[in-house]
Design a protein around this motif. Structure first.
Motif, PDB file in Angstrom:
ATOM      1  N   LEU A  40       0.801  -1.224   0.000  1.00  0.00           N
ATOM      2  CA  LEU A  40       0.000   0.000   0.000  1.00  0.00           C
ATOM      3  C   LEU A  40       0.837   1.279   0.000  1.00  0.00           C
ATOM      4  CD1 LEU A  40      -2.785  -1.055   2.529  1.00  0.00           C
ATOM      5  CD2 LEU A  40      -2.859  -1.077   0.030  1.00  0.00           C
ATOM      6  N   ARG A  41       2.157   1.149   0.004  1.00  0.00           N
ATOM      7  CA  ARG A  41       2.995   2.351   0.021  1.00  0.00           C
ATOM      8  C   ARG A  41       2.826   3.212  -1.211  1.00  0.00           C
ATOM      9  NH1 ARG A  41       8.781   0.201   0.521  1.00  0.00           N
ATOM     10  NH2 ARG A  41       7.804  -1.482  -0.627  1.00  0.00           N
ATOM     11  N   PHE A  42       2.322   2.634  -2.287  1.00  0.00           N
ATOM     12  CA  PHE A  42       2.238   3.359  -3.549  1.00  0.00           C
ATOM     13  C   PHE A  42       0.858   3.970  -3.804  1.00  0.00           C
ATOM     14  CE2 PHE A  42       5.304  -0.106  -3.854  1.00  0.00           C
ATOM     15  CZ  PHE A  42       6.455   0.652  -3.942  1.00  0.00           C
ATOM     16  N   VAL A  43      -0.057   3.784  -2.871  1.00  0.00           N
ATOM     17  CA  VAL A  43      -1.399   4.335  -3.028  1.00  0.00           C
ATOM     18  C   VAL A  43      -1.324   5.855  -2.890  1.00  0.00           C
ATOM     19  CG1 VAL A  43      -3.748   4.368  -2.135  1.00  0.00           C
ATOM     20  CG2 VAL A  43      -2.448   2.224  -2.154  1.00  0.00           C
ATOM     21  N   THR A  44      -1.932   6.543  -3.830  1.00  0.00           N
ATOM     22  CA  THR A  44      -1.931   8.007  -3.825  1.00  0.00           C
ATOM     23  C   THR A  44      -3.107   8.525  -2.998  1.00  0.00           C
ATOM     24  OG1 THR A  44      -3.361   8.148  -5.756  1.00  0.00           O
ATOM     25  CG2 THR A  44      -0.975   8.010  -6.175  1.00  0.00           C
ATOM     26  N   ALA A  45      -3.093   9.822  -2.729  1.00  0.00           N
ATOM     27  CA  ALA A  45      -4.215  10.440  -2.015  1.00  0.00           C
ATOM     28  C   ALA A  45      -5.505  10.224  -2.807  1.00  0.00           C
ATOM     29  CB  ALA A  45      -3.955  11.928  -1.801  1.00  0.00           C
ATOM     30  N   ARG A  46      -5.423  10.333  -4.120  1.00  0.00           N
ATOM     31  CA  ARG A  46      -6.600  10.078  -4.958  1.00  0.00           C
ATOM     32  C   ARG A  46      -7.067   8.634  -4.815  1.00  0.00           C
ATOM     33  NH1 ARG A  46      -7.409   8.838 -10.887  1.00  0.00           N
ATOM     34  NH2 ARG A  46      -9.555   9.503 -11.275  1.00  0.00           N
ATOM     35  N   GLY A  47      -6.119   7.691  -4.770  1.00  0.00           N
ATOM     36  CA  GLY A  47      -6.472   6.280  -4.604  1.00  0.00           C
ATOM     37  C   GLY A  47      -7.195   6.024  -3.294  1.00  0.00           C
ATOM     38  N   TRP A  48      -6.727   6.670  -2.214  1.00  0.00           N
ATOM     39  CA  TRP A  48      -7.403   6.511  -0.921  1.00  0.00           C
ATOM     40  C   TRP A  48      -8.800   7.104  -0.971  1.00  0.00           C
ATOM     41  CZ3 TRP A  48      -6.102   2.806   1.922  1.00  0.00           C
ATOM     42  CH2 TRP A  48      -4.767   2.447   2.109  1.00  0.00           C
ATOM     43  N   ARG A  49      -8.953   8.246  -1.659  1.00  0.00           N
ATOM     44  CA  ARG A  49     -10.295   8.825  -1.803  1.00  0.00           C
ATOM     45  C   ARG A  49     -11.209   7.891  -2.590  1.00  0.00           C
ATOM     46  NH1 ARG A  49      -7.194  13.478  -2.651  1.00  0.00           N
ATOM     47  NH2 ARG A  49      -7.543  13.355  -4.902  1.00  0.00           N
ATOM     48  N   GLN A  50     -10.669   7.263  -3.638  1.00  0.00           N
ATOM     49  CA  GLN A  50     -11.458   6.310  -4.427  1.00  0.00           C
ATOM     50  C   GLN A  50     -11.878   5.122  -3.566  1.00  0.00           C
ATOM     51  OE1 GLN A  50      -8.388   5.877  -7.442  1.00  0.00           O
ATOM     52  NE2 GLN A  50      -9.792   6.672  -9.006  1.00  0.00           N
TER      53      GLN A  50
END
Length: 98
Positions: A40-50
Motif C-alpha cells: 500500500l505504500r504506492f497508493v496516492t491520495a486520490r487512490g485513498w479517496r477512491q
C-alpha cells in the motif's frame, strides 16, 4: 449481473474484490465487502479517496514484522471518521479448535 474483480483505484496494485468466494457455510462473500491488494505504500491520495468512496473503512495489514522495513511508510492515509487500521499479530494466524 457480472461483477468485476479488478480494482483500479490509483496506486493499488494487484488489487481484487474478493466477493463471490465460497464460505465454509456454503454461502459466498459479498462483493464490495473484502478487497485484497499488494503493497500500500504506492497508493496516492486520490487512490485513498477512491477506496473510501467505494466504502473501504478498515485496512488489515497481514505482513509479518520482518516484511516491514524499519521506518517504512505504510501508505495508510490519515484516518477519517469511522476508519481504522489493524495489524495482524506476529507469529501468523492463531489456531482455533474445531
Amino acid at each position: 449481473m457480472a461483477h468485476r474483480r479488478t480494482i483500479t483505484w490509483e496506486g493499488f496494485f494487484n488489487a481484487r474484490d474478493l466477493g463471490g468466494l465460497p464460505t465454509s457455510g456454503g454461502r459466498a462473500t459479498r462483493f464490495g465487502a473484502f478487497v485484497r491488494s499488494a503493497d500500500l505504500r504506492f497508493v496516492t491520495a486520490r487512490g485513498w479517496r477512491q477506496a473510501h468512496a467505494a466504502g473501504m473503512r478498515t485496512v488489515v495489514d497481514l505482513r509479518n514484522d520482518d516484511e516491514i522495513a524499519p521506518g517504512e511508510a505504510t501508505g495508510t492515509p490519515e484516518r477519517g471518521p469511522g476508519s481504522q487500521r489493524f495489524c495482524a499479530p506476529a507469529g501468523g494466524p492463531s489456531r482455533h479448535p474445531r
